[in-house]
Design an enzyme around this catalytic site. Structure first.
Site, PDB file in Angstrom:
ATOM      1  N   GLU A  26       0.825  -1.204   0.000  1.00 12.03           N
ATOM      2  CA  GLU A  26       0.000   0.000   0.000  1.00 12.03           C
ATOM      3  C   GLU A  26       0.861   1.256   0.000  1.00 12.03           C
ATOM      4  O   GLU A  26       0.664   2.184  -0.797  1.00 12.03           O
ATOM      5  CB  GLU A  26      -0.899   0.044   1.248  1.00 12.03           C
ATOM      6  N   GLY A  50       7.025  -1.937  14.436  1.00 12.61           N
ATOM      7  CA  GLY A  50       6.235  -0.927  13.718  1.00 12.61           C
ATOM      8  C   GLY A  50       5.245  -0.207  14.616  1.00 12.61           C
ATOM      9  O   GLY A  50       5.177   1.025  14.649  1.00 12.61           O
ATOM     10  N   ARG A  51       4.491  -0.958  15.408  1.00 14.01           N
ATOM     11  CA  ARG A  51       3.439  -0.336  16.220  1.00 14.01           C
ATOM     12  C   ARG A  51       4.004   0.364  17.455  1.00 14.01           C
ATOM     13  O   ARG A  51       3.291   1.040  18.181  1.00 14.01           O
ATOM     14  CB  ARG A  51       2.395  -1.380  16.620  1.00 14.01           C
ATOM     15  N   GLU A 107      -2.487  -6.275  17.508  1.00 13.75           N
ATOM     16  CA  GLU A 107      -1.398  -6.885  16.737  1.00 13.75           C
ATOM     17  C   GLU A 107      -0.377  -7.508  17.691  1.00 13.75           C
ATOM     18  O   GLU A 107       0.268  -8.498  17.372  1.00 13.75           O
ATOM     19  CB  GLU A 107      -0.733  -5.837  15.829  1.00 13.75           C
ATOM     20  N   HIS A 109     -23.761   8.468  22.901  1.00 18.93           N
ATOM     21  CA  HIS A 109     -24.916   8.516  22.006  1.00 18.93           C
ATOM     22  C   HIS A 109     -24.795   7.488  20.894  1.00 18.93           C
ATOM     23  O   HIS A 109     -25.460   7.585  19.867  1.00 18.93           O
ATOM     24  CB  HIS A 109     -25.059   9.933  21.433  1.00 18.93           C
ATOM     25  N   LYS A 152      -1.726 -11.003   2.956  1.00 18.87           N
ATOM     26  CA  LYS A 152      -0.852 -10.308   1.990  1.00 18.87           C
ATOM     27  C   LYS A 152      -0.473 -11.248   0.855  1.00 18.87           C
ATOM     28  O   LYS A 152      -0.466 -10.860  -0.308  1.00 18.87           O
ATOM     29  CB  LYS A 152       0.432  -9.838   2.694  1.00 18.87           C
TER      30      LYS A 152
END
Ligand SMILES: O=P(O)(O)OC[C@H]1O[C@](O)(CO)[C@@H](O)[C@@H]1O
Length: 631
Positions: free
Chosen positions: A283, A337-338, A424, A455, A580
């Site tokens: 991506e 990464g995270r 993850e 709400h 992937k």
């Protein structure tokens, strides 16, 4: 040579502890099975029922021994299982009457208050959870993380996001090397570069200042920076520093995301930051090629050097892409990464927008919690308490979800970020040794800022399923409003809900109370609230850059604590791979069908039918000319 007996079904990557460099091990196995290749341990000989393996690693650092014992086999676990029966007989309505208990369940650190008195727990529950922490070797695991041991054993990596926000003089080693100087080299480079862009001494190809930044990245290369950016946007000090500048994030490969991000932007004044740890994510790379085309079609191919920079661990691919390595900002494989928002992944785009000094405050906030997590006793340790309580809720009480409810619009993107960090990291079905878990680990995280959530989904939380809630609020508003004649300020109005909701969940409302209020009989079941629904409250002084850094680190470490207790690897993410791979097959098919008209082949009935329909509606070949959004 040690003789080690392994149960072959348990032989999975991550199982073997790495012998010291060039040391040999004899591993006896019970049945014949192939040797599981793992990191730098190689098979050198196979005899009857025995492998001789040798470490080819240069480093003397041993991988943390992964024990095959599961935490659920320990006494403290069994004790907690028994304890559920005791807790089932309690109601928060009664537990909240015990003031000593409530007082013990309030912890304050650096102005942050954690109140966990509305957890379905008694004081002996927390005692038992501390025993569980001991059985899980929590202290040792935290130390291993801080010492740079390869606790991400399936990828043979250290987990050192704490080094990203460490002060210059701190020593934190990975594979025997102090990584802090490398971290600061990149931070200094970011400071220098962002100063030049912001001051207008680094200009675009046509000599114009670059006031707009588009950061391309996805997952961990997007969600953390987006959360922090959204939080700082309305912080007065940060907002002042961002005057006249824009920061946008392009994540989705959906061309609509490109269109939305490009709307109103001028290539002459736009800087693109490509953020990808691997520099291979499909991506991100397609979006990067799209933005490269957008720049070069408007300003010429040579403009790319002035308008595109990169953040990656893969500097070779950055250069191949056409970005000058001098304009690449590195990070390292010991940053997941995270967990990368404090690396150049977040620091570069945020410094371009707010200036480095603001981002440094954010890093200092995170570092403050790193020290707290490392050095504070478990009884007063915010991430440890939060992590243990989550394990209690998910695994023992059986509540699979957690609602993250910041009473702060500035934290609008906090839940989406924590979704990745948590799900993850802990969405795993096997222990770090590869043994299937006989209990539930991981939780489903979701959330919205209050009062919007009230709400929307709070109905379910009050009268439907039990969802443990995190209420997060601040004492000071970033943007106070008070209208003369109003009963309270707008922030007080917001916070009235923050203080009320946890009690509504805990106490509920019973039929007697409703009868007393003359509610008609037929409505009583509908208006009854069972209560006894757990929540916790985190009250911070404000949501400035420093507090945002603290909040981030509290959640990062809380999630690590959960994983350490469950005995899983919270730092790999093999589960994202299969999708992937399958997408690659589909991509090939789409290309073939579009260019050669080939029939859809090699898929099951369902996918074949859908793909055929998809190709029918928008037939044709990829065109020879570029097409960019028209918005
Ligand atoms: O930074 P990269 O390498 O582009 O990866 C992006 C994201 O993709 C994942 O690997 C899987 O979604 C995440 O862990 C990561 O944050």
């Amino acid at each position: 040579m040690d003789a080690v007996r392994f149960d072959p079904i348990r032989l999975q990557p991550g199982h073997l502890s790495r012998p010291r460099s060039h040391e040999r091990w004899r591993c006896e196995y019970i049945e014949s099975t192939s040797y599981p290749e793992k990191g730098s341990c190689v098979l050198v000989e196979e005899e009857a029922r025995t492998w001789i393996v040798e470490s080819r690693a240069d480093s003397e650092v041993e991988t943390v021994m992964a024990s095959t014992a599961l935490i659920c086999d320990t006494e403290p676990w069994k004790d907690l299982k028994e304890h559920i029966n005791v807790i089932e007989k309690t109601h928060l309505r009664d537990l909240m009457n015990d003031v000593d208990r409530c007082q013990s369940m309030m912890v304050e650190f650096d102005g942050i208050i954690l109140d966990y008195s509305r957890q379905r727990a008694r004081l002996d529950t927390t005692e038992k959870l501390f025993k569980l922490a001991e059985a899980a070797d929590l202290r040792k695991k935290i130390d291993s993380m801080y010492n740079g041991e390869h606790i991400n054993s399936t990828e043979n990596r250290s987990v050192l996001h704490i080094a990203l926000r460490a002060p210059r003089d701190k020593v934190i080693c990975s594979d025997g090397k102090n990584v802090v100087p490398d971290v600061w080299d990149v931070l200094d480079k970011i400071k220098d570069f962002s100063d030049r862009v912001r001051s207008g001494s680094w200009v675009g190809a046509t000599g114009k200042a670059l006031k707009d930044v588009v950061a391309i990245g996805i997952g961990g290369s997007f969600l953390g920076p987006l959360f922090v950016h959204t939080a700082l946007q309305t912080d007065p000090e940060s907002a002042d520093c961002a005057n006249g500048r824009q920061l946008r994030f392009l994540a989705n490969v959906d061309p609509v995301d490109v269109a939305r991000n490009l709307k109103g932007l001028n290539p002459e004044t736009t800087l693109v930051v490509v953020v990808s740890k691997t520099f291979t994510t499909a991506e991100t790379m397609l979006n990067a090629r799209t933005m490269r085309e957008w720049i070069s079609s408007a300003l010429g191919a040579q403009a790319v050097a002035k308008h595109m920079v990169a953040v990656s661990t893969n500097l070779t691919l950055v250069e191949k892409f056409g970005i000058d390595p001098a304009n690449a900002f590195a990070f390292w494989d010991w940053v997941g990464g995270r967990y990368s928002v404090c690396s150049a992944v977040g620091v570069l785009p945020l410094s371009l927008q707010y200036g480095f000094p603001i981002v440094e405050k954010f890093l200092k906030g995170a570092s403050n919690i790193d020290n707290h997590f490392y050095s504070t006793s478990f009884e007063r340790n915010l991430p440890v308490l939060l992590g243990l309580l989550s394990v209690w809720n998910v695994t023992f009480l059986g509540y699979p979800a957690r609602a993250i409810l910041p009473y702060a619009q500035a934290l609008e993107k906090f839940a989406p970020h924590i979704q990745q960090v948590s799900m993850e990291s802990n969405g795993k079905g096997v222990s770090i040794d590869g043994v299937p878990l006989p209990f539930e680990a991981g939780e489903i995280d979701f959330g919205e800022p209050g009062t919007n959530g009230q709400h929307s989904f709070y109905q379910l939380i009050h009268q439907g399923r039990v969802i443990p809630c995190d209420f997060i609020g601040s004492i000071k508003s970033q943007q106070p409003i008070y209208l003369k004649g109003e009963v309270v300020s707008n922030h007080d109005e917001l916070m009235s809900n923050f203080f009320a909701q946890p009690d509504a969940l805990a106490y509920g409302k019973n039929p007697e109370q409703l009868l007393h209020e003359n509610v008609p009989d037929h409505l009583i079941p509908h208006k009854t609230f069972s209560g006894n629904r757990p929540s916790l409250s985190l009250l911070l002084p404000s949501f400035d850059a420093y507090n945002i850094g603290q909040l981030l680190a509290i959640y990062e470490h809380r999630i690590a604590v959960e994983g350490f207790i469950w005995g899983i690897n919270s730092f790999d993410q093999w589960g994202v791979e299969l999708g992937k791979v399958l997408a690659t097959q589909v991509r090939k098919q789409l290309h073939l069908s579009r260019t050669e008209g080939g029939p859809v082949q090699g898929f099951n009935f369902s996918t074949t039918t859908l793909l055929t329909k998809y190709l029918e509606v928008e037939p044709g070949n990829p065109s020879d000319s570029n097409e960019l959004p028209r918005l």
